[in-house]
Design a protein around this motif. Structure first.
Motif, PDB file in Angstrom:
ATOM      1  N   GLY A  91      43.534   9.093  -8.373  1.00  0.00           N
ATOM      2  CA  GLY A  91      44.766   9.840  -8.164  1.00  0.00           C
ATOM      3  C   GLY A  91      44.579  11.348  -8.295  1.00  0.00           C
ATOM      4  N   GLU A  92      43.366  11.787  -8.598  1.00  0.00           N
ATOM      5  CA  GLU A  92      43.076  13.211  -8.735  1.00  0.00           C
ATOM      6  C   GLU A  92      43.310  13.920  -7.403  1.00  0.00           C
ATOM      7  N   GLU A  93      44.028  15.045  -7.460  1.00  0.00           N
ATOM      8  CA  GLU A  93      44.342  15.784  -6.239  1.00  0.00           C
ATOM      9  C   GLU A  93      43.429  16.995  -6.092  1.00  0.00           C
ATOM     10  N   VAL A  94      42.967  17.218  -4.863  1.00  0.00           N
ATOM     11  CA  VAL A  94      42.132  18.372  -4.536  1.00  0.00           C
ATOM     12  C   VAL A  94      42.595  18.945  -3.205  1.00  0.00           C
ATOM     13  N   THR A  95      42.277  20.213  -2.997  1.00  0.00           N
ATOM     14  CA  THR A  95      42.591  20.866  -1.731  1.00  0.00           C
ATOM     15  C   THR A  95      41.323  21.514  -1.207  1.00  0.00           C
ATOM     16  N   TYR A  96      41.009  21.243   0.047  1.00  0.00           N
ATOM     17  CA  TYR A  96      39.822  21.813   0.683  1.00  0.00           C
ATOM     18  C   TYR A  96      40.202  22.473   2.001  1.00  0.00           C
ATOM     19  N   GLN A  97      39.502  23.557   2.319  1.00  0.00           N
ATOM     20  CA  GLN A  97      39.582  24.123   3.654  1.00  0.00           C
ATOM     21  C   GLN A  97      38.251  23.824   4.318  1.00  0.00           C
ATOM     22  N   ILE A  98      38.290  23.368   5.551  1.00  0.00           N
ATOM     23  CA  ILE A  98      37.078  23.039   6.290  1.00  0.00           C
ATOM     24  C   ILE A  98      36.607  24.296   7.017  1.00  0.00           C
ATOM     25  N   VAL A  99      35.410  24.761   6.667  1.00  0.00           N
ATOM     26  CA  VAL A  99      34.884  26.024   7.187  1.00  0.00           C
ATOM     27  C   VAL A  99      33.459  25.843   7.694  1.00  0.00           C
ATOM     28  N   GLY A 100      32.885  26.917   8.223  1.00  0.00           N
ATOM     29  CA  GLY A 100      31.503  26.900   8.682  1.00  0.00           C
ATOM     30  C   GLY A 100      30.526  26.830   7.519  1.00  0.00           C
ATOM     31  N   GLU A 101      29.288  26.490   7.815  1.00  0.00           N
ATOM     32  CA  GLU A 101      28.274  26.322   6.772  1.00  0.00           C
ATOM     33  C   GLU A 101      28.085  27.581   5.937  1.00  0.00           C
ATOM     34  N   ASP A 102      28.145  28.755   6.557  1.00  0.00           N
ATOM     35  CA  ASP A 102      27.909  30.006   5.836  1.00  0.00           C
ATOM     36  C   ASP A 102      29.063  30.380   4.918  1.00  0.00           C
ATOM     37  N   GLU A 103      30.224  29.817   5.139  1.00  0.00           N
ATOM     38  CA  GLU A 103      31.416  30.165   4.359  1.00  0.00           C
ATOM     39  C   GLU A 103      31.667  29.196   3.212  1.00  0.00           C
ATOM     40  N   ALA A 104      31.016  28.058   3.225  1.00  0.00           N
ATOM     41  CA  ALA A 104      31.294  27.000   2.260  1.00  0.00           C
ATOM     42  C   ALA A 104      31.081  27.479   0.823  1.00  0.00           C
ATOM     43  N   ASP A 105      32.046  27.159  -0.022  1.00  0.00           N
ATOM     44  CA  ASP A 105      31.983  27.474  -1.451  1.00  0.00           C
ATOM     45  C   ASP A 105      32.894  26.487  -2.159  1.00  0.00           C
ATOM     46  N   ILE A 106      32.310  25.463  -2.733  1.00  0.00           N
ATOM     47  CA  ILE A 106      33.092  24.377  -3.321  1.00  0.00           C
ATOM     48  C   ILE A 106      33.966  24.882  -4.460  1.00  0.00           C
ATOM     49  N   LYS A 107      33.525  25.908  -5.183  1.00  0.00           N
ATOM     50  CA  LYS A 107      34.318  26.447  -6.292  1.00  0.00           C
ATOM     51  C   LYS A 107      35.621  27.059  -5.798  1.00  0.00           C
ATOM     52  N   GLU A 108      35.621  27.549  -4.555  1.00  0.00           N
ATOM     53  CA  GLU A 108      36.827  28.137  -3.971  1.00  0.00           C
ATOM     54  C   GLU A 108      37.553  27.168  -3.043  1.00  0.00           C
ATOM     55  N   GLY A 109      37.099  25.906  -3.023  1.00  0.00           N
ATOM     56  CA  GLY A 109      37.776  24.889  -2.230  1.00  0.00           C
ATOM     57  C   GLY A 109      37.469  24.946  -0.741  1.00  0.00           C
ATOM     58  N   ARG A 110      36.327  25.548  -0.376  1.00  0.00           N
ATOM     59  CA  ARG A 110      35.933  25.610   1.035  1.00  0.00           C
ATOM     60  C   ARG A 110      34.696  24.736   1.218  1.00  0.00           C
ATOM     61  N   ILE A 111      34.837  23.725   2.086  1.00  0.00           N
ATOM     62  CA  ILE A 111      33.722  22.816   2.330  1.00  0.00           C
ATOM     63  C   ILE A 111      33.220  22.974   3.756  1.00  0.00           C
ATOM     64  N   SER A 112      31.940  22.757   3.926  1.00  0.00           N
ATOM     65  CA  SER A 112      31.308  22.879   5.234  1.00  0.00           C
ATOM     66  C   SER A 112      31.775  21.779   6.171  1.00  0.00           C
ATOM     67  N   VAL A 113      31.930  22.152   7.426  1.00  0.00           N
ATOM     68  CA  VAL A 113      32.340  21.197   8.451  1.00  0.00           C
ATOM     69  C   VAL A 113      31.309  20.077   8.597  1.00  0.00           C
ATOM     70  N   THR A 114      30.079  20.303   8.143  1.00  0.00           N
ATOM     71  CA  THR A 114      29.023  19.290   8.248  1.00  0.00           C
ATOM     72  C   THR A 114      28.920  18.409   7.004  1.00  0.00           C
TER      73      THR A 114
END
Length: 158
Positions: A100-123
């Motif tokens: 039930g843990e909630e998370v929010t991610y933005q799907i971004v390019g590989e160079d922009e990915a930063d899991i601490k800021e909630g941005r995950i790589s499209v790959t």
């Protein structure tokens, strides 16, 4: 060569870094090299060698950023009409089906990915499982720790 996707914000950050490297770092490194040369013998001059190494790193990074910017496809997610589907650039609210843990991610390019800021790589496995799904769907993710299921609670285009 295929185009690499990049969000508008990611492209802007790369441009800012490139500008900083060219206008601030290059001149300061050049000055450091000139000062180190003035000290005399270059063979045993640690300052000179450190400045040259920094210059090499900086020039390499400049070329890398220029190549990325020249070979990218900038996608402004606010202009995309995906009709509620998860696409590149979308911000997705998820709930782990098990905990039930909630998370929010933005799907971004590989160079922009930063899991601490909630941005995950499209790959990434999570992003690949989310692409094409809609709010209310369940995404099954084959993660390194095993299969995980996420309920898609919301899809936004920020």
């Amino acid at each position: 060569m295929h185009k690499v996707p990049l969000t508008a914000r990611g492209a802007e950050k790369l441009r800012e870094e490139l500008n900083h490297l060219k206008t601030v770092m290059r001149p300061s490194i050049t000055a450091a090299i000139a000062e180190a040369r003035a000290h005399g013998d270059l063979k045993e001059n640690a300052e000179y060698h450190a400045a040259r190494e920094q210059q090499s790193f900086t020039e390499g990074r400049i070329k890398e950023i220029e190549a990325k910017l020249s070979n990218c496809q900038i996608i402004d997610v606010t202009q995309v009409n995906a009709h509620g589907k998860v696409v590149f650039g979308a911000t997705v609210d998820l709930a782990d089906a098990e905990t039930g843990e909630e998370v929010t991610y933005q799907i971004v390019g590989e160079d922009e990915a930063d899991i601490k800021e909630g941005r995950i790589s499209v790959t990434s496995p999570i992003a690949r499982a989310l692409i094409g799904k809609r709010e209310g769907d369940v995404a099954v993710v084959q993660a390194p720790g095993g299969v995980r299921e996420f309920d898609i609670c919301g899809v936004r285009y920020l």
